[in-house]
Write an enzyme that holds these catalytic residues in place. Structure first.
Site, PDB file in Angstrom:
ATOM      1  CG  LEU A 253      -2.173  -0.879   1.135  1.00  9.44           C
ATOM      2  CD1 LEU A 253      -3.018  -0.731   2.393  1.00  9.44           C
ATOM      3  CD2 LEU A 253      -3.025  -0.556  -0.100  1.00  9.44           C
ATOM      4  CB  ALA A 255       0.869   6.179  -3.106  1.00 10.19           C
ATOM      5  CB  CYS A 263       6.505 -10.902 -12.483  1.00  8.67           C
ATOM      6  SG  CYS A 263       7.856 -12.091 -12.487  1.00  8.67           S
TER       7      CYS A 263
END
Length: 435
Positions: A253, A255, A263
């Site tokens: 989480l 940013a 991948c």
């Protein structure tokens, strides 16, 4: 156990050296003579912490050898498929190398031996290959054992994985295959690593599902960053707050510029393409938005750079710190950092680019950039500083020392990895992502 590893790219080289580290007798095969020559000399062909040490140890012990001759895999009990599945022109995975590896292997395969797929493939591939292997060599068995490597931690993730997944056939054949893989991974199992035994399609779905979820989580917080910038909120504090919810968690989480590498981008596109082929495109339609949000982050940084430089980057000197798609790697495949650097250069900026490990790989992709040998060289005279990969070297920069080098005190913190208060106190205009 005698093991072969077919394919000596990122996955294969790490897997081969790690298997030797665990005590197995390994022969590793690749079609690229230059790559094999480097590995046989103990030289890792890419940057991965810990790999040179275990490679040197394995070569000294005699437990590993590298070759271009597929015939040398004969007699191995387990043959790991570790070749690449690049993105094809339609977005679907290109299985050329997987199919070629199986076709090259079968003449040297015997009954009672196991072909163990580790490559990330579209669901349904393993069943097709299993039938081909059984037809070519009755009594040989194909199973699927997906990898979950994190670049920068790949050796650790191979030797001490957080879980093992075996995709095996039903019945006694599956029980025998499970027993063989248990022997391969005896060290990890003895340490308590969870082991899940599933069918072939489930094993194939595990890897792409995990990557799709991680990509979605990253794009979600970046979408929240877009909202935060409009309303004046701080996405970092937001992530901390929602991350305390055990159902959500704080990892992934952060940013920033979004995800890149070999991948996540290709896997979510290949997953969408496979859903289309299966006649259920609506099931993964949301991944198109995940991809779009991710790519939009790059646009945002370029726009922000233009804004901070008065509307035009042409002729401006910009320091770009970080080129690899993540720290502790020299991988620049689909790297947001390198893409942004290239765009700024194309818009007329003079980009001085530096990365602790990825300059050589970046130069092959973007030869037009001015690559320098240190952060100080990049910073000297810069009118704008972009921190685009969160290497510790950049996290630990002294903003006062940086201020003495640059022409203008303006920094874009593309990974929200800098101490904003410290940089502001040193006189910098600091712009983070979603802050």
């Amino acid at each position: 156990m005698r093991i072969s590893v077919i394919g000596c790219g990122y996955l294969g080289a790490v897997h081969a050296a790690s298997m030797a580290k665990l005590g197995h007798d390994v022969v590793a095969v690749d079609v690229d003579p230059a790559k094999i020559e480097r590995l046989a000399a103990g030289e890792a062909p890419f940057f991965e912490p810990g790999l040179p040490e275990i490679l040197t140890e394995a070569l000294a012990s005699g437990r590993i050898r590298f070759t271009t001759d597929m015939a040398e895999v004969a007699g191995a009990t387990v043959h790991f498929l570790a070749v690449g599945t690049p993105q094809g022109p339609t977005g679907a995975a290109d299985l050329t190398y997987v199919d070629a590896a199986v076709a090259s292997l079968t003449p040297y395969l015997s009954a009672g031996q196991y072909v163990v797929g580790k490559s990330t493939v579209p669901v349904g591939t393993a069943a097709r290959l299993a039938a081909e292997v059984e037809q070519a060599v009755p009594g040989a068995t194909l199973v699927w054992n997906p990898e979950f490597l994190r670049e920068g931690f790949a050796v650790q993730d191979t030797i001490s994985p957080d879980r093992l997944v075996y995709g095996v056939p039903a019945g006694e054949a599956g029980e025998r295959a499970t027993a063989v893989l248990d022997e391969v991974y005896a060290t990890a199992l003895a340490e308590g690593t969870p082991r899940l035994v599933v069918d072939l399609p489930t094993a194939e779905l595990v890897k792409v599902s995990a990557n799709a979820f991680l990509a979605t989580k990253i794009s979600f917080i970046n979408a929240m960053a877009e909202i935060a910038e409009v309303v004046g909120a701080d996405v970092t504090a937001l992530a901390d707050a929602i991350g305390h919810d055990a159902r959500i968690g704080r990892k992934f989480l952060n940013a920033g510029l979004g995800f890149g590498g070999g991948c996540l981008p290709k896997d979510i596109r290949a997953f969408q393409a496979r859903a289309d082929e299966l006649g259920v495109p609506e099931s993964l339609a949301f991944l198109a938005d995940v991809d779009a949000i991710n790519l939009r982050r790059r646009d945002h940084v370029v726009t922000l750079a233009e804004e901070l430089l008065g509307g035009d980057v042409s002729g401006k000197r910009i320091a770009v710190l970080g080129l690899a798609f993540k720290p502790n790697s020299d991988d620049v495949r689909d790297s947001p950092s390198l893409d942004i650097a290239g765009r700024l250069q194309a818009h007329g900026a003079h980009v001085a680019a530096y990365d602790p490990e990825a300059v050589v790989t970046a130069r092959r992709v973007r030869p037009e950039l001015d690559y320098v040998e240190s952060a100080a060289d990049a910073l000297r005279g810069a009118e704008l500083v972009l921190v685009l990969t969160e290497w510790n070297e950049f996290r630990e920069l002294d903003p006062t020392a940086v201020a003495a080098l640059v022409a203008e005190r303006v920094v874009i913190d593309g990974r929200n990895c800098l101490d904003r208060d410290a940089w502001t106190a040193a006189g910098f205009t600091h712009r983070g992502m979603g802050r």
